[in-house]
Design an enzyme around this catalytic site. Structure first.
Site, PDB file in Angstrom:
ATOM      1  N   LYS A 291      -9.185   7.663  20.337  1.00 29.74           N
ATOM      2  CA  LYS A 291     -10.631   7.566  20.573  1.00 29.74           C
ATOM      3  C   LYS A 291     -10.878   6.939  21.945  1.00 29.74           C
ATOM      4  O   LYS A 291     -10.149   6.023  22.347  1.00 29.74           O
ATOM      5  CB  LYS A 291     -11.276   6.729  19.468  1.00 29.74           C
ATOM      6  CG  LYS A 291     -12.799   6.700  19.510  1.00 29.74           C
ATOM      7  CD  LYS A 291     -13.366   5.913  18.322  1.00 29.74           C
ATOM      8  CE  LYS A 291     -14.892   5.881  18.333  1.00 29.74           C
ATOM      9  NZ  LYS A 291     -15.448   5.113  17.195  1.00 29.74           N
TER      10      LYS A 291
ATOM     11  N   SER B 212     -17.582   4.436  11.029  1.00 27.82           N
ATOM     12  CA  SER B 212     -17.239   5.431  12.050  1.00 27.82           C
ATOM     13  C   SER B 212     -15.870   6.088  11.932  1.00 27.82           C
ATOM     14  O   SER B 212     -15.595   7.041  12.664  1.00 27.82           O
ATOM     15  CB  SER B 212     -17.353   4.816  13.436  1.00 27.82           C
ATOM     16  OG  SER B 212     -18.682   4.867  13.851  1.00 27.82           O
TER      17      SER B 212
ATOM     18  N   SER C 279     -19.017   7.447  14.514  1.00 22.00           N
ATOM     19  CA  SER C 279     -18.877   7.777  15.907  1.00 22.00           C
ATOM     20  C   SER C 279     -17.521   8.381  16.267  1.00 22.00           C
ATOM     21  O   SER C 279     -17.397   8.981  17.344  1.00 22.00           O
ATOM     22  CB  SER C 279     -19.092   6.520  16.749  1.00 22.00           C
ATOM     23  OG  SER C 279     -18.100   5.565  16.478  1.00 22.00           O
TER      24      SER C 279
HETATM   25  N1  GLN Z   1     -23.087   4.900  12.540  1.00 25.18           N
HETATM   26  C1  GLN Z   1     -22.999   3.491  12.657  1.00 25.18           C
HETATM   27  C2  GLN Z   1     -23.699   3.029  13.910  1.00 25.18           C
HETATM   28  O1  GLN Z   1     -24.302   3.839  14.516  1.00 25.18           O
HETATM   29  C3  GLN Z   1     -21.562   3.079  12.647  1.00 25.18           C
HETATM   30  C4  GLN Z   1     -20.929   3.137  13.962  1.00 25.18           C
HETATM   31  C5  GLN Z   1     -19.500   2.668  13.946  1.00 25.18           C
HETATM   32  O2  GLN Z   1     -18.915   2.421  12.902  1.00 25.18           O
HETATM   33  N2  GLN Z   1     -18.974   2.495  15.132  1.00 25.18           N
HETATM   34  O3  GLN Z   1     -23.665   1.895  14.258  1.00 25.18           O
END
Ligand code: GLN
Length: 453
Positions: free
Chosen positions: A57, A157, A133
Site C-alpha cells: 500500500k 481499511s 482505503s
Molecule cells: N473508511 C474509514 C475512513 O475513512 C477507514 C479508513 C481506514 O481504515 N484507513 O476513515
C-alpha cells in the site's frame, strides 16, 4: 517455476488487467526482475516467503521507491530514505516488491474514490468500487496481479476492501505489527496487515511481519506463535458470540443470509453460537470520526511544503507558502478531516468532543472485554452491504461513513479482526464474513477462519 517466471507472470497480468483495475500507482519492474534473477541464483532458498511477488500500500515507506499516499502533496516523493519495518522484514524473507498500491488519499475513505489519481475499480465488476482505503491492495490480490499485499486498517481499511473484493484481510491486534514507516493517519488505531487469497497465506505473511520493534513505541513485546500451526481445521467446542447489532436493520438481507449460512457451517463443525450485545457500538462511528480526525489533524501538520512533497509556487511569504501548499496539495476529504479534527481539539471544545469520545471508546472496549470472558470469537458481517457502485455515495459523506459501522468498533477496542469470503450477492459481488478475536489471539481467529474456508 523460477522466481523470474513468477515475477514476470505478475507484470504480464498487470499489463493485461491494470488498465481497468488501476490497482497500482508505481511499478518496480526493473528492480524486481533484477532481484528475481538474483534469487534464482541464490544457494539458500529456505526463507518462508521466498520469491513471492507482493504489492505494498502506498502509505508504507519503501526505500527509493515512490510513496505518495495517493496524494498530490506527495506526488514527487520519489526517493523515500528508509523502509518501513514490515518492508525490511519482507525483504529478509526475499519477497519481491512488484509495486505500490492505490488507496484513498492518506487512507481516508471507503471506496478508493478519494485517491487523487485514477481510483481503483472492483475486479469482479468494474462499475463497482473495490472498497477502501486499501482498495488497491485488495483488488491487486483479487485480480491475480500479486500473491499477497499489505494494507493498513484504521477503521476497516483492510477488512472492508477484502470483503468487497472477495479476498482475505486481517487487521492485527493493535501493537502486534510495527507502524514504523507507515504514514500516520490516526496513530492509536492504525495497523498494517496482510491481504491474501486464502487464510493460510495470510497466516504465513503475518508470521513474518509481526513482532516487537524498538522503532515503534506502541509495538508490543509479545512472542509470535506459529500462526500456520493453528490451522488444524478443528473448531469443535469453539464458542461464538454473534452481536445482535451486527445483524440489525441496515444490514442487507443477502448479507444476513450469508452470515447465517456460515454460522450453520460452524454448527456442523461442532462449534456453538449465541446472540450477544455490543450496546455501545451504535456510538462507534461518531466516536471514530472524532478521534481519528483529531489525530489526523495533528499527524498531517508535518505536510507544510517545507519538509516533504510539493511546495506551492503561489506564495511570496512563509505563511502563504504553508497555506497554499496545503490548500493545493490536499483533497477535499483530507481537508474535511483536518478541519473537523482541529475543531474538536480546540480549547473550549476539547472536553465536549475529544474527551467525551475517549470515554465512549473505553465503553466500546469494555463491551468486547465482557463478551470475551465467555466466548472465543465474535462473528458477524464485515460490511452492511456488498460493494456499491462508483459514484453512488461520493457526495454523501455520512452514508459513506456508515459503511464502516461493523469494522470500526474493532479498531476502537484494539482487538484483531479478519474478513474472509462467505458467498456472493445476487449481483455476483462477494460478501465478507468478519471474525473478531481476543487481544493477541490471532491464532484462534485464523483457526476459525480456516475451518470455515
Ligand atoms: N473508511 C474509514 C475512513 O475513512 C477507514 C479508513 C481506514 O481504515 N484507513 O476513515
Amino acid at each position: 517455476i523460477s522466481v523470474q517466471d513468477l515475477v514476470e507472470a505478475s507484470y504480464n497480468r498487470i499489463k493485461e488487467v491494470d488498465g481497468q483495475v488501476n490497482a497500482f500507482l508505481t511499478l518496480n519492474e526493473e528492480e524486481a526482475i533484477a532481484k528475481a534473477k538474483e534469487l534464482d541464483e541464490a544457494s539458500e532458498k529456505s526463507q518462508r516467503l521466498f520469491g513471492m511477488p507482493s504489492g505494498i500500500k502506498d502509505n508504507i515507506m519503501t526505500k527509493g521507491l515512490r510513496t505518495t499516499c495517493a496524494s498530490q502533496f506527495l506526488d514527487n516523493f520519489n526517493e523515500p530514505l528508509y523502509n518501513a519495518t514490515v518492508v525490511e522484514k519482507l525483504n529478509k524473507e526475499n519477497t519481491v516488491t512488484i509495486g505500490k498500491l492505490n488507496m484513498d488519499e492518506f487512507a481516508m475513505g471507503s471506496s478508493n474514490e478519494n485517491s487523487s489519481y485514477t481510483p481503483t475499480r472492483n475486479p469482479w465488476n468494474t462499475d463497482y468500487v473495490p472498497g477502501g482505503s486499501s482498495g488497491g491492495s485488495a483488488a491487486a490480490v483479487a485480480a491475480g496481479e500479486v500473491l499477497f499485499s499489505l494494507g493498513s486498517d484504521t477503521g476497516g481499511s483492510i477488512r472492508q476492501p477484502a470483503a468487497f473484493c472477495g479476498v482475505v484481510g486481517l487487521k492485527p491486534t493493535y501493537g502486534l505489527v510495527s507502524r514504523f514507516g507507515l504514514v500516520a493517519f490516526a496513530s492509536s488505531l492504525d495497523q498494517i496487515g496482510p491481504i491474501t487469497r486464502n487464510v493460510e497465506d495470510n497466516a504465513r505473511v503475518l508470521e513474518v511481519i509481526a513482532g516487537h520493534d524498538e522503532m515503534d513505541s506502541t509495538s508490543a513485546a509479545v512472542d509470535i506463535p506459529s500462526y500456520t500451526e493453528s490451522l488444524t481445521g478443528d473448531v469443535n467446542g469453539l464458542k461464538i458470540a454473534v452481536p445482535k447489532e451486527y445483524l440489525a436493520e441496515g444490514v442487507a438481507p443477502e448479507v444476513k443470509e450469508a452470515v447465517q449460512n456460515a454460522l450453520k457451517v460452524y454448527e456442523s463443525l461442532g462449534a456453538t453460537w449465541e446472540e450477544v450485545s455490543l450496546p455501545h457500538s451504535k456510538y462507534a462511528v461518531a466516536t471514530y470520526y472524532l478521534l481519528s480526525s483529531s489525530e489526523a489533524s495533528a499527524n498531517l501538520a508535518r505536510f507544510d511544503g517545507v519538509r516533504y512533497g510539493v511546495r506551492s509556487e503561489n506564495a511570496d511569504n512563509m505563511i502563504d507558502m504553508f497555506k497554499n501548499s496545503r490548500s493545493e496539495g490536499f483533497g477535499d476529504e483530507v481537508k474535511r478531516r483536518i478541519m473537523l479534527g482541529t475543531f474538536a481539539l480546540s480549547s473550549g471544545y476539547y472536553e465536549a468532543y475529544y474527551k467525551k469520545a475517549q470515554k465512549v471508546r473505553t465503553l466500546i472496549k469494555n463491551d468486547f472485554d465482557k463478551i470475551f470472558e465467555d466466548y472465543d470469537v465474535v462473528i458477524g458481517p464485515t460490511t452492511p452491504t456488498p460493494a456499491f457502485k462508483v459514484g453512488e455515495n461520493i457526495d454523501d459523506p455520512l452514508t459513506m461513513y456508515a459503511n464502516d459501522i461493523l469494522t470500526i468498533p474493532v479498531n476502537l477496542a484494539g482487538v484483531p479482526g479478519i474478513s474472509l469470503p462467505c458467498g456472493f450477492s445476487e449481483k455476483g459481488l462477494p460478501i465478507g464474513l468478519q471474525i473478531i478475536g481476543k487481544y493477541f489471539d490471532e491464532s484462534t481467529v485464523y483457526r476459525a477462519a480456516h475451518a470455515y474456508e
